[in-house]
Design a protein around this motif. Structure first.
Motif, PDB file in Angstrom:
ATOM      1  N   LYS A   7       0.849  -1.144  -0.014  1.00 47.90           N
ATOM      2  CA  LYS A   7      -0.067   0.165   0.151  1.00 47.90           C
ATOM      3  C   LYS A   7       0.768   1.228  -0.134  1.00 47.90           C
ATOM      4  CE  LYS A   7      -4.095  -1.434   2.607  1.00 47.90           C
ATOM      5  NZ  LYS A   7      -4.758  -1.086   3.903  1.00 47.90           N
ATOM      6  N   THR A   8       0.623   2.301  -0.721  1.00 50.23           N
ATOM      7  CA  THR A   8       1.123   3.533  -0.876  1.00 50.23           C
ATOM      8  C   THR A   8       0.074   4.764  -1.086  1.00 50.23           C
ATOM      9  OG1 THR A   8       2.996   4.657  -1.708  1.00 50.23           O
ATOM     10  CG2 THR A   8       1.908   3.303  -3.082  1.00 50.23           C
ATOM     11  N   GLU A   9       0.428   5.925  -0.617  1.00 50.80           N
ATOM     12  CA  GLU A   9      -0.448   7.013  -0.804  1.00 50.80           C
ATOM     13  C   GLU A   9       0.024   7.777  -1.885  1.00 50.80           C
ATOM     14  OE1 GLU A   9      -1.238   9.413   2.781  1.00 50.80           O
ATOM     15  OE2 GLU A   9      -1.699   7.474   3.908  1.00 50.80           O
ATOM     16  N   TRP A  28      11.702   0.449  -0.585  1.00 55.20           N
ATOM     17  CA  TRP A  28      10.458   0.446   0.176  1.00 55.20           C
ATOM     18  C   TRP A  28      10.654   0.784   1.635  1.00 55.20           C
ATOM     19  CZ3 TRP A  28       6.374   1.161  -2.762  1.00 55.20           C
ATOM     20  CH2 TRP A  28       5.061   1.290  -2.269  1.00 55.20           C
ATOM     21  N   HIS A  54      -2.669   1.661  -4.389  1.00 51.78           N
ATOM     22  CA  HIS A  54      -2.801   3.348  -4.089  1.00 51.78           C
ATOM     23  C   HIS A  54      -3.951   3.200  -3.205  1.00 51.78           C
ATOM     24  CE1 HIS A  54      -1.312   5.229  -7.985  1.00 51.78           C
ATOM     25  NE2 HIS A  54      -0.098   4.833  -7.179  1.00 51.78           N
ATOM     26  N   SER A 136       0.296  -2.071   5.854  1.00 55.65           N
ATOM     27  CA  SER A 136       0.774  -1.585   4.390  1.00 55.65           C
ATOM     28  C   SER A 136       1.501  -2.735   3.557  1.00 55.65           C
ATOM     29  CB  SER A 136       1.690  -0.430   4.876  1.00 55.65           C
ATOM     30  OG  SER A 136       2.584  -1.092   5.396  1.00 55.65           O
TER      31      SER A 136
END
Length: 158
Positions: A7-9, A28, A54, A136
């Motif tokens: 997961k990443t914003e 990462w 995202h 995440s």
């Protein structure tokens, strides 16, 4: 090979950022959850693949496939007082936080939204869909990986 979801914003670091990196490769880093750290440190291996997801955006979605190109190693941001990921309790002699390096394999032909994933019974048990799941770094079962890959061309058709 193992499969993962990262997961990443996208407002902080997303697919567009990864595409701009040299060799489309990036550490990462900055993961500060012990369960996720254990996966980075102990379970992710070179050659594993992961979905880039995202989150915390208008349309949360799986957007790309990345490869793990360097196995877990100490996250240097934990030791850097100038980093927003600095952890003053982390000791280089006994690292608390780990990272892996990822490399973009390819963007998906279309984003696969969280809403669409939730509608698919074949994804029952996927960690991302579990109520309250905020991890995440998540393992993805092989059957879930293939089901999500099949959605890439299927669109919203059922």
């Amino acid at each position: 090979m193992n499969y993962w979801l990262l997961k990443t914003e996208p407002s902080c670091f997303g697919l567009a950022d990864l595409q701009q990196r040299p060799d489309q490769r990036e550490p990462w880093d900055g993961v500060r959850n012990y369960q996720a750290r254990n996966l980075l440190r102990d379970a992710m291996h070179v050659g594993d693949q992961a979905f880039l997801y995202h989150s915390s955006c208008k349309v949360p979605a799986v957007v790309a496939i990345v490869a793990i190109v360097r196995a877990g190693y100490p996250d240097p941001t934990a030791f850097d007082p100038q980093s927003r990921h600095f952890d003053p309790a982390s000791d280089p002699a006994a690292p608390r936080w780990y990272q892996v390096d990822i490399q973009l394999l390819r963007p998906l032909r279309r984003p696969i939204s969280l809403t669409e994933l939730r509608q698919r019974p074949e994804l029952d048990g996927l960690e991302l869909l579990r109520r309250g799941s905020r991890l995440s770094v998540q393992p993805v079962a092989e059957r879930h990986w293939h089901a999500i890959m099949a959605l890439e061309d299927a669109g919203n058709a059922r």
